[in-house]
Design a protein around this motif. Sequence first.
Motif, PDB file in Angstrom:
ATOM      1  N   ILE A  73      42.694  36.087  52.418  1.00 51.98           N
ATOM      2  CA  ILE A  73      43.442  36.552  51.251  1.00 51.98           C
ATOM      3  C   ILE A  73      43.766  38.038  51.337  1.00 51.98           C
ATOM      4  CG2 ILE A  73      42.474  34.774  49.758  1.00 51.98           C
ATOM      5  CD1 ILE A  73      40.598  36.898  48.607  1.00 51.98           C
ATOM      6  N   ASP A  92      38.376  33.992  50.051  1.00 53.33           N
ATOM      7  CA  ASP A  92      38.086  34.078  48.618  1.00 53.33           C
ATOM      8  C   ASP A  92      36.598  33.995  48.309  1.00 53.33           C
ATOM      9  OD1 ASP A  92      37.731  31.458  49.313  1.00 53.33           O
ATOM     10  OD2 ASP A  92      39.020  30.626  47.760  1.00 53.33           O
ATOM     11  N   LEU A 125      42.353  42.019  43.172  1.00 51.08           N
ATOM     12  CA  LEU A 125      43.155  40.960  43.769  1.00 51.08           C
ATOM     13  C   LEU A 125      43.462  39.865  42.756  1.00 51.08           C
ATOM     14  CD1 LEU A 125      41.445  40.580  47.273  1.00 51.08           C
ATOM     15  CD2 LEU A 125      43.771  41.394  46.826  1.00 51.08           C
ATOM     16  N   LYS A 126      42.483  39.505  41.948  1.00 48.64           N
ATOM     17  CA  LYS A 126      42.691  38.495  40.919  1.00 48.64           C
ATOM     18  C   LYS A 126      43.715  38.966  39.893  1.00 48.64           C
ATOM     19  CE  LYS A 126      40.261  35.729  37.442  1.00 48.64           C
ATOM     20  NZ  LYS A 126      38.938  35.458  36.802  1.00 48.64           N
ATOM     21  N   ASN A 128      47.145  38.733  41.417  1.00 45.28           N
ATOM     22  CA  ASN A 128      47.588  37.344  41.537  1.00 45.28           C
ATOM     23  C   ASN A 128      48.027  36.778  40.195  1.00 45.28           C
ATOM     24  OD1 ASN A 128      47.090  37.259  44.292  1.00 45.28           O
ATOM     25  ND2 ASN A 128      44.990  36.533  44.035  1.00 45.28           N
ATOM     26  N   GLU A 129      47.387  37.223  39.123  1.00 48.18           N
ATOM     27  CA  GLU A 129      47.706  36.697  37.795  1.00 48.18           C
ATOM     28  C   GLU A 129      48.914  37.374  37.163  1.00 48.18           C
ATOM     29  OE1 GLU A 129      44.157  37.135  35.546  1.00 48.18           O
ATOM     30  OE2 GLU A 129      43.140  35.412  36.464  1.00 48.18           O
ATOM     31  N   ALA A 151      52.585  38.322  40.177  1.00 47.18           N
ATOM     32  CA  ALA A 151      53.282  37.278  40.931  1.00 47.18           C
ATOM     33  C   ALA A 151      54.738  37.216  40.455  1.00 47.18           C
ATOM     34  CB  ALA A 151      52.592  35.931  40.736  1.00 47.18           C
ATOM     35  N   SER A 200      55.332  43.248  45.743  1.00 48.75           N
ATOM     36  CA  SER A 200      54.226  42.767  46.566  1.00 48.75           C
ATOM     37  C   SER A 200      53.227  43.898  46.771  1.00 48.75           C
ATOM     38  CB  SER A 200      54.727  42.255  47.922  1.00 48.75           C
ATOM     39  OG  SER A 200      55.397  43.277  48.634  1.00 48.75           O
TER      40      SER A 200
END
Length: 287
Positions: free
Chosen positions: A124, A137, A185-186, A189-190, A193, A198
Amino acid sequence: MPSHDRQKVPWRRAFVLIGVSILLVSGTAAVGTFFFLRFREARVRDSRYNIVAVVQHCHQNEGLKTSLLVELLQLSVDQPMNLYCFDVQAAKETLLECPIITMAEIKKIKPGTLYIDYALRKPIAYVGDYSNTAVDDQGVLIPFKPYYTPKNIPELILGLDSDPLVPVWGSVLEGAKSQLAFSLLKAFNEHFAIEGCSVRCIDISKAFAVSCGQREIVITLDERAESLSRRVLRLTVENYSEQLANYLVLRQELNKRFMDAQDLPSSISRLVVDMRIPKLAFINRMQ
């Protein structure tokens, strides 16, 4: 009713019968064992049972090259392994010793094929503190090349104290820095996105510096409006969630200014957005 006397066998005759029975049974077993061993030896020497093919199934879309599996199992074309000499359990343990493999099953298919069913860890992020290293992960450090194709995943810079040249593959990232990195990172991603944005790098090497003035999180983003725009966000450890939410609002204005400034695109194409002071954002051109 009349009783009949049972006929008794003389003891000498009984011993003879027992001895003959033992000889017949042991002799038959010996002959059977002899022919079985001869058959097994002939089968081991039979080139028809040499392993000539490896069929694989990976539980992920991207599997390993068959040549890498062959190399891990130390199979050779020059010195072919007989299928009946191949130790399935030992081969399975060998595959599981590879830090990127989480599950492996091997079956023999006559006359000369191995079927390998396996699952891989999914990287990841790259870990910039080490050479050729990524993390999955579960926080497990894994080698990236030659097992994976290049991926558009962020790079983590943790500021670890260990020697970057010492192999760490298979170990688990632990501690406050790793927890912060996975939380970031979480969050991305939430909430990030979104098309045209990026994450390129997450640098938390100074997040827990001794000096409060040096503590910061540095996030490098690639924003695409009309062309590529590099953004560097400077955030605090305590309020990074709120500051990231504020940037999502601010980026719309920054992208609009970027698209409107056709005559001077280079003046705003590389920006540093410092949001460490509450309710303020300092925007500077990157040198």
